[in-house]
Design an enzyme around this catalytic site. Structure first.
Site, PDB file in Angstrom:
ATOM      1  N   GLY A 229     -31.883  14.873  49.849  1.00 50.73           N
ATOM      2  CA  GLY A 229     -33.276  15.099  50.204  1.00 50.73           C
ATOM      3  C   GLY A 229     -34.336  14.489  49.312  1.00 50.73           C
ATOM      4  O   GLY A 229     -34.053  13.898  48.279  1.00 50.73           O
ATOM      5  N   SER A 230     -35.568  14.636  49.734  1.00 43.94           N
ATOM      6  CA  SER A 230     -36.732  14.169  48.995  1.00 43.94           C
ATOM      7  C   SER A 230     -37.956  14.867  49.545  1.00 43.94           C
ATOM      8  O   SER A 230     -37.927  15.437  50.635  1.00 43.94           O
ATOM      9  CB  SER A 230     -36.912  12.650  49.141  1.00 43.94           C
ATOM     10  OG  SER A 230     -35.791  11.944  48.664  1.00 43.94           O
ATOM     11  N   ASN A 231     -39.051  14.799  48.780  1.00 43.07           N
ATOM     12  CA  ASN A 231     -40.350  15.277  49.242  1.00 43.07           C
ATOM     13  C   ASN A 231     -41.377  14.172  49.051  1.00 43.07           C
ATOM     14  O   ASN A 231     -41.289  13.395  48.095  1.00 43.07           O
ATOM     15  CB  ASN A 231     -40.820  16.498  48.440  1.00 43.07           C
ATOM     16  CG  ASN A 231     -39.822  17.633  48.448  1.00 43.07           C
ATOM     17  OD1 ASN A 231     -39.403  18.097  49.505  1.00 43.07           O
ATOM     18  ND2 ASN A 231     -39.443  18.101  47.264  1.00 43.07           N
ATOM     19  N   HIS A 252     -35.174  12.663  45.805  1.00 44.25           N
ATOM     20  CA  HIS A 252     -34.047  13.396  45.214  1.00 44.25           C
ATOM     21  C   HIS A 252     -32.823  12.490  45.248  1.00 44.25           C
ATOM     22  O   HIS A 252     -31.974  12.607  46.118  1.00 44.25           O
ATOM     23  CB  HIS A 252     -33.791  14.690  45.994  1.00 44.25           C
ATOM     24  CG  HIS A 252     -34.932  15.642  45.969  1.00 44.25           C
ATOM     25  ND1 HIS A 252     -35.108  16.634  46.921  1.00 44.25           N
ATOM     26  CD2 HIS A 252     -35.975  15.751  45.118  1.00 44.25           C
ATOM     27  CE1 HIS A 252     -36.203  17.324  46.633  1.00 44.25           C
ATOM     28  NE2 HIS A 252     -36.748  16.798  45.549  1.00 44.25           N
ATOM     29  N   ASN A 512     -37.691  15.681  54.639  1.00 45.43           N
ATOM     30  CA  ASN A 512     -36.425  15.289  55.270  1.00 45.43           C
ATOM     31  C   ASN A 512     -36.191  15.819  56.664  1.00 45.43           C
ATOM     32  O   ASN A 512     -35.176  15.481  57.277  1.00 45.43           O
ATOM     33  CB  ASN A 512     -35.208  15.636  54.395  1.00 45.43           C
ATOM     34  CG  ASN A 512     -35.305  15.031  53.030  1.00 45.43           C
ATOM     35  OD1 ASN A 512     -35.372  15.731  52.039  1.00 45.43           O
ATOM     36  ND2 ASN A 512     -35.348  13.716  52.972  1.00 45.43           N
TER      37      ASN A 512
END
Length: 822
Positions: A229-231, A252, A512
């Protein structure tokens, strides 16, 4: 014949956007590589050169000083020589076979993918290889770094060239499709009609088919972006206090090896001036900023591949039906060398089978029901078509062009190259506009095709995985991927204007899930499910998505306690990033404590452990800061809840019997919430999950009330560095990827990695505070092996110097000028 050969060469030239000698502004110097390298605090290199070759040269040299062994090891794999040079213990024959099949020999790859590239890309990549080679020659293999990530005295270290680097980058492109888990195994598990398990000729019962549902859901979960994931948040002038654009980038990614980040600033005056971070071994900035635009990415759940069900010729199992004619399945033998324990080499051979769509796959790794040639129905096979087979070489032109953008118009235009394999794009510019786009490699499969062509085994796969796995009818031409005239020629992908996007002076965000709620006040709707089956329109969202949107709303309203004045500043954006709220605890912990209050006195061992857990959770601050006490208890509690309930591909509990307030698309940010305390089964579930949490922590010798900073740590040169943040599964925005082991959550493999907060002012100098959580060097002897890790532990930031006067003021050490003849 390698799989890439199925792409016509003339079409491939168009895919790369370069069959000419265009140089994108490159001076055509044939005399020398030349570059200037300066370093500022925390070892960040600033590379300046007059041309692309020199820029790559300086960057390659500086990068190699910090991380040479990381990329050298990956190149061994990308050359399909890992088993030959590292043996079966360090290498992977399976990986070598797969990429030799996909890309062919190095010479074939060069002719098909490298040679048609624009000159400036070839010069940049060749320069980087030359710079890394210079570092190796000066240092000597005997003086290379030691340690787990080192390569001192390694026999597999060698000089590299530009083609090696591009093969490595191409290999990384497949991490969102063919080169992941079960799909990789499925390609390799196909053994042909003679060697396969004898297929069952009777259709399985309804009970047998129903029983494979969990296996298929696990298959789909493996390619869910929650794992990687990531933001990202891009803010426009309506929500920033300074009236300029502002951006948070929070990918991430892994902390070491392929996929990790390296900070740098790359400059060709008047041509390219970009700072931020590149993926290790890449010659361009991936997530970063220039003087006018800042951008970031998050991994997208859109489909990158499709499966095709082939109907076999009953007289010839190496033929299949296509529009009433028989087409051949072509066997291809691939050879590699493998080193044996005595140091000798042996030749190994693997046979792949290729259809017009791509390789035949065997999904026995998902469930034994899918073993056999033909499959259980006695008539079918499954083939795989991967959208990223030709995406990789378009990546460098895409990211270079993005980095040259002076506004969102130019940035969005660059995205039309479609060189992005798996990412959502978020960007903000100096004028105060923000942009979100799912402009990446997505097969041109229309919703009408999904409605008409998903049948047979494909329908079984789609139903069990909520369309995360798409299986189409391979016997009909109308089920082929279509053509978008705006997409790269011959790619069969969607073009940019057909993909979800939103441009605004408000904000856009992504964690995500699909494109749907990039801004809940401006939902994006009406797109085929393949553009984001995870968290698609009207589906429950990740807890990270929800807490991110909650915090954005609170900051815009000025109700988060960071500042009384509404709207974002760089400081309040950083406070949001480091807030470490545990959103699932905010939703359910009060109800958990209510259940515990009823256990007086506890009736058995489970209830006793549950009361013990609640004693800690009652005083916990519901955050994952280094001084928070109780994170570990809640983390293991929610892990047990998720394993005992219905969990969707969003990584969320979507069992509506569990929740007090059910999910509703009209309020997707706030729902579901609470535990339905009217059901005794939920009481039993909570007690059992609390008991399991206590037992797991005791077994790992972790105190229930230990400060989080003593439990979750990165160990660097025997120093235990406290790491705040935690699992995205419990709704922590700043996700850290590490499981429970003896003594705690030790040495995260990924999560918060390169983080940047960027805005602008009336000057030409962007304002960027950044942190690279693992630090900029993997050499244990480097002063930059753990320095930023310590900063992160203390919730500090690094001001990234961009303009010349800032670099001069922050420079550490002397300027290094390097050059060599080409």
């Amino acid at each position: 014949m390698p799989l890439l050969k199925i792409v016509p060469f003339i079409a491939l030239c168009a895919l790369l956007g370069a069959c000419s000698n265009g140089n994108n502004g490159t001076p055509n110097s044939a005399l020398a590589y030349s570059a200037e390298i300066r370093r500022t605090d925390y070892g960040i290199p600033h590379i300046k050169a007059d041309d692309w070759g020199g820029l790559g040269y300086g960057y390659g040299y500086a990068y190699a000083q910090d991380n040479f062994c990381i990329t050298m090891r990956e190149i061994v794999f990308s050359r399909s020589r890992s088993a030959e040079l590292l043996g079966d213990n360090g290498g992977s024959a399976d990986s070598d076979f797969l990429f030799r099949y996909l890309y062919g020999s190095k010479e074939e790859f060069q002719a098909t993918f490298f040679d048609p590239l624009p000159d400036y890309v070839k010069e940049l990549t060749a320069g980087m290889a030359a710079g890394m080679n210079r570092y190796l020659a000066e240092t000597g293999v005997e003086n290379l770094p030691e340690g787990d990530l080192g390569c001192r005295d390694a026999s597999w270290v060698s000089e590299i060239d530009a083609v090696d680097l591009l093969m490595y980058q191409g290999r990384e492109t497949f991490r969102g499709s063919s080169n992941q888990g079960t799909l990789r195994r499925a390609i390799l598990d196909t053994a042909g009609p003679d060697a396969q398990v004898v297929a069952r000729k009777i259709m399985p019962s309804a009970q047998q088919l129903a029983a494979i549902g969990p296996s298929l859901r696990q298959f789909a979960a493996e390619i869910s972006p929650e794992v990687r994931g990531s933001n990202g948040i891009a803010m426009g002038r309506d929500v920033t206090q300074n009236g300029y654009g502002m951006l948070l980038g929070n990918p991430h990614q892994p902390w070491q090896r392929a996929g990790s980040w390296y900070q740098a600033h790359l400059t060709i005056p008047g041509v390219y001036d970009v700072a931020g971070a590149s993926l290790t071994g890449y010659p361009f900035i991936g997530i970063g900023f220039n003087k006018d635009v800042a951008w970031t990415h998050t991994v997208s759940p859109a489909n990158r591949f499709s499966l095709y069900e082939l109907t076999l010729n009953p007289e010839n199992p190496l033929q299949y039906d296509y529009d009433g004619e028989w087409r051949d399945i072509v066997p291809e033998d691939v050879e590699i060398q493998a080193m044996l324990s005595d140091g000798s080499l042996e030749t190994r051979t693997h046979t792949f089978y290729t259809s017009q769509y791509g390789p035949i796959v065997n999904l026995k790794g998902v469930d034994s029901l899918f073993d056999g040639w033909p499959l259980f129905n006695g008539t079918s096979l499954i083939a795989l078509r991967d959208a990223n087979l030709t995406t990789g070489p378009r990546g460098i032109p895409l990211w270079i062009t993005k980095g040259q953008a002076t506004n969102l118009d130019e940035y969005i235009e660059a995205l039309g190259i479609i060189g992005n394999p798996v990412f959502h794009d978020l960007a903000a510019d100096r004028s105060g506009e923000a942009f979100y786009g799912e402009i990446s490699s997505i097969p041109f499969i229309t919703q009408s095709q999904l409605d008409d062509c998903v049948d047979g085994i494909g329908a079984l796969l789609a139903a069990a995985t909520s369309n995360v796995i798409v299986g189409l009818d391979g016997s009909r031409s109308e089920c082929e991927w279509g053509t978008d005239p705006e997409a790269p020629e011959g790619s069969n992908l969607y073009g940019a204007s057909s993909l979800p996007q939103l441009r605004t002076t408000n904000y856009v965000a992504n964690s995500n899930n699909s494109y749907w709620l990039s801004n809940p006040e401006m939902p994006i709707t009406g797109f085929p499910v393949i553009m984001g089956p995870v968290g698609h329109e009207n589906l429950q969202q990740f807890s990270r998505t929800r807490i991110g949107l909650v915090m954005i709303r609170e900051r815009i309203a000025g109700t988060d306690g960071f500042s009384a004045e509404p709207g974002f500043t760089l400081e309040t954006l950083q406070q949001l990033m480091y807030s470490n709220r545990v959103y699932i605890a905010e939703l359910v912990l009060d109800d958990v404590l209510t259940i515990c209050d009823l256990l007086d006195p506890p009736a058995d061992a489970d209830e006793t452990r549950a009361v013990q857990a609640c004693a800690v959770l009652a005083s916990w601050d519901r955050k994952a800061n280094v001084d928070s006490r109780g994170v570990q208890v809640f983390n293991e509690f929610w892990r047990a809840v998720r394993s005992a309930t219905k969990v969707g591909f969003q990584g969320v509990v979507d069992d509506q019997d569990f929740w007090d307030v059910d999910f509703t698309p009209a309020d997707a940010v706030s729902t579901p919430a609470g535990i339905d305390l009217t059901l005794s089964t939920n009481h039993d579930l909570v007690i059992a999950a609390l008991s399991q949490a206590v037992q797991r922590l005791e077994d790992a010798n972790v105190a229930l009330d230990a400060p989080w900073g003593e439990v979750q740590v990165a160990v660097k040169n025997s120093e235990r560095i406290a790491i705040h943040g935690g699992s995205g599964d419990i709704g922590i925005y700043g996700a850290i990827g590490v499981g429970l082991s003896e003594g705690g959550y030790v040495n995260p493999g990924g999560g918060n990695s390169y983080i940047q907060t960027v805005t602008f002012d009336e000057s030409d100098c962007p304002i960027a505070d950044v942190i690279l959580v693992p630090s900029n060097s993997t050499d244990p002897e480097s002063p930059h092996f753990a320095d930023q890790t310590r900063l992160y532990s203390n919730k500090e930031w690094v001001r990234f110097p961009f303009c010349e006067q800032e670099i001069e003021a922050a420079q550490v050490g002397e300027t290094l000028e390097i050059s060599e003849a080409k």
